[in-house]
Enzyme design. Sequence first.
Site: not given
Lengths: 923, 227
Positions: B87, B196, B198
Amino acid sequence: MTTHPDPALREAPAVVPQGGPADDWAHGVDTVPQAVETPDELQPYAELGLRDDEYDRIRHILGRRPTQAELAMYSIMWSEHCSYKSSKVHLRQFGEKAPPSDRLLAGIGENAGVVRVSDELAVTFKVESHNHPSFVEPYQGAATGVGGIVRDILAMGARPVAVMDPLRFGAADHPDTARVLPGVVAGVGGYGNCLGLPNIGGEVVFDPCYQGNPLVNALCLGVLPVDRLQKKEAAGPGNVVVLMGAKTGRDGIGGVSVLASATFDEGSEQRRPSVQVGDPFTEKLLIEACLELYDAELVVGIQDLGGAGLTCALTETAAAAGTGMRVWLERVPLREPSMAPHEILASESQERMLLVVAPDKLEAVLKTAEKWGVLATAIGEVTPPAPDGQPGRLLVTWRDRVVVDVPPGSLVDDGPVYARPMREPADLILLQADRAETLPRPSTPDALRETVLRMIASPNLADKTWVTEQYDRYVLGNTVLAQPEDAGVIRIDERTGLGVALSVDGNGRYARLDPYQGTKLALAEAYRNVAVTGAKPIAVTNCLNFGSPEDPGVMWQFAEAVRGLADGCLELGIPVTGGNVSFYNQTGAAAIHPTPVVGVLGVLDNVADRVPMGFVPRPGGDHDQLFLLGETHVELSGSEWAWVTHEHLGGIPPQVDLARERQLADLLAAAARVGHLTSAHDLSDGGLAQSLVESCLRRGIGVRVVLPEHFAGGSMPFVFLFSESAGRALVSVPRGHEKAFTALCAEHGVPWEFIGVTDPAGGALEVHDQFRIGLDELRGAHTATLPRLFGGEETAQVAVEATRTGTATVLPATAEQPVDVDPDAVAAEPIARAGAADGGATTEGQPDATAPAAAEAGPESADADNAAETGDVPVEAAAAPVADPASDDVDAPEAAPTSTEAGPDGSATATGDPDQPAAPDQR
Amino acid sequence: MTARVGVVTFPGSLDDGDAARAVRIAGAEPVRLWHGDPGLHGVDAVVLPGGFSYGDYLRCGAIARFAPVMETIVDAARGGLPVLGICNGFQILCEAHLLPGALTRNQHLHFRNRDQILRIEAVGTAWTNAFQPGQEVLIPVKNGEGCYVADPATLDRLEAEGRVVARYLGGNPNGSQRDIAAITNEAGNVVGIMPHPEHAVEALTGPSLDGLGFFTSVLKHLVGAPA
């Protein structure tokens, strides 16, 4: 006494005070010596919102006229917004009626309430309004609303970990809503996203009463180790007063007394400069810097700067400690060097905190601030109380001139308190008599089908993805549940899985019809929303949005609402920990509906046990059993249906029985713990139909619903689907768990009814003998509304969790629980109707005439497993009558065309229309 | 020995803790790196996390690329250090010219957060070798400026060289050209991705566990990498 318009202030005084720099404009600064010498100087107190008697009182406190800076300070601190002068006498009930709680570490009067949730951890949460600024400048108004509440949470020593935003707008299709809503949503998102706080829930409500007065409430949740709790006391004379964060500018000057306490009229555009401008980046740095200071134990006291800016922070911290304070105002870093002292004191520039620091820690504090790139400036010091034990004084100089010399407590604690006149609004009795139960209802399957589609597409019930996908719900990595779930769930301890659930709810229509019950209903709904996740509700916050307190009708509504909330919290055994009052929410003479918004916080020992709201795919395509918990009465007044289809608001809102809510919550928590529930969804606006549709669409799982006997025929299927009776929830229970689950219901005294099964392969919402609507059609109706109103691509996605085929694994967001899969039973089972264990009621299980024999695959099929799982609940328990006399009263409409219902006042009225069965039981 | 994966914190980084958690769950040791400290503290790989570095009031990532730590990272990346920009990290990598193109305001002008299906198209990179070619994964996307743009020649080159790492499927959330969600540099050690990963590493908090593959990939890469 007359008053001067503003320019009078700018006239050079006759006597120029001695000393100080000689720049010309500075000569206009009003000093204390000057105030003493010119007692008759006319002051514009009325323009600043002070009444004659309030001004006289200031003169009495000071023994002279106030200086210009002092006058500004009193006017903002004694404004409704800061002083709670109209609400104080009522809000006392929250303390007086508070149930005992050993969890409360900080309560009302602090920046936010703090509740202990484990030996080591506490959480703090609060909701606040930013209504007026958000109407004037939607983006910045909403953004700074988030910023303000986050600083309140930060000031308690907590790391902010989530936000929520209850929002209310005018009619969805009104042109001005198209201006306000996108700006507000972008502002909430723009600030919260940039701050790195997940947005986990809220409300988006449309009603014409909010047309000129949208409600933008913001809630923040924070987590802290219990021993990191911060104080706001400016204790320890000699300690240094440090201002940390953004520079001070002219934004928001007078914002509190002008914006927050004035109703909107044609001139509101000219007030735009009064709205503050947010800088979330600076706030993020401020958060990190503060948390580092707390952990290093570098601060004695801390207070955020919000409404009333420096004035509020200086006086509150000093008053809380009983100390005095000496402040050198010219040390405050300014964005605009030409600011006058009263402007510096009143400025509501965002992203600032006031710290009280021991002199030997000052260097370390400044170093931490520098590390995070945040300005920190020593602007004063704490001074001792007076020798006679009286509190100290706040002495503010500006370039060596004394501009303020006041007892800080006089601004904070000695403000005016009013017991304003109250009167029940004259139209209320007529409004209550105009009941929605008498409106024509759909009574054919086709009409019902059409009603379902129309209702789920109506703005208040429609999918809110257009709004919520503008918010980051993932950041920080602890969001276990977020919107559109009933409550947001945040993990607060990765090691133990400890978490909290939060919901905020309100219903202005209910409160308009009965503010006392309406507030209890808001409380009940938030409580229930937390309970359906499996969490145990423990604390309450609130934001009370009302019209002008000078209107006796509004004041009555307010008093009733506060009484309702205080009584309700006492009945539920959970304390109010803090809140916010927003008055003057009206345009001209028209006040908004009284809108108490209630937030309830619950605790989950292990977030892995949380129960999601949507139906979940089961291994092998198995069917879950659907149960409706609680009782459904004919309660349509104030309902979403009455509003959407008849634009009707009248009658009395649904009855609320908080003892029942408590039983329901206890049941849900117990059932979640032992894995009886695969989903649980609260019933509220839009009734059962709305809950069914939402639960289906969440993961694209269809259902087949059978109407209970007493809801078959005439318009009763409609009542079953759209009544808004409180105290109800829709749950799905894995096959094999039914017996134990219903036994648990009986044990907790919660009425239950088997109403169908999930049907993963069916792809539709089917109500037996009534209608069938494919999920695609439901989704289309439910999701198109907001994009149509507010723009967006045709591909607007659904709030369905994305699923796809592929090589990677999609995890259903379901609580893990043991399941018994019986392939034979699955194959053979179109609809299983479980026998109701409710021995005394009319709800007892009659095999559905249309259900095939395979329906025996009901509770009985899994007795052995159940007993093992539930700690061996004897079968008798399940069969024991539910302690619920009221369920006897559930009408069979055809058999009882005439029934008697008691109004809230105990009076009874008879209704005799067989097609319009009266409420069977309005206790 | 456990691999050490650095996670940089810029002022305004928001998903740094999440990136560190993902590194830990993948089995490596997260090492927090500070924007003002040029030292890489012996890390084997670096993650530039999501957020709004320096507020991103200027072009996203435009200031972060000048942070002292970035000078070291740019040099190390050119030397083969695996770097994943997520990002805001992707934006920074573009600003630092480690990756071509730029990320501009979402076409619809709104911040958008949704669970997004991606197709992994390049599995030869340091960060995607644990995936199968063409594998579809479900990963949250959340950004306001995630619309990938580059001139046609650059896009063609990325396609021709197999450097489009992932593409959006089932709807393009931000208007990215050619549905591009992630790209890599010529050497395959630097990857920028807009969604994302994560946030898809735990069953409890993510829509899938698919994100973990990015972090296990780098461990695999490090084991195989020449010392």
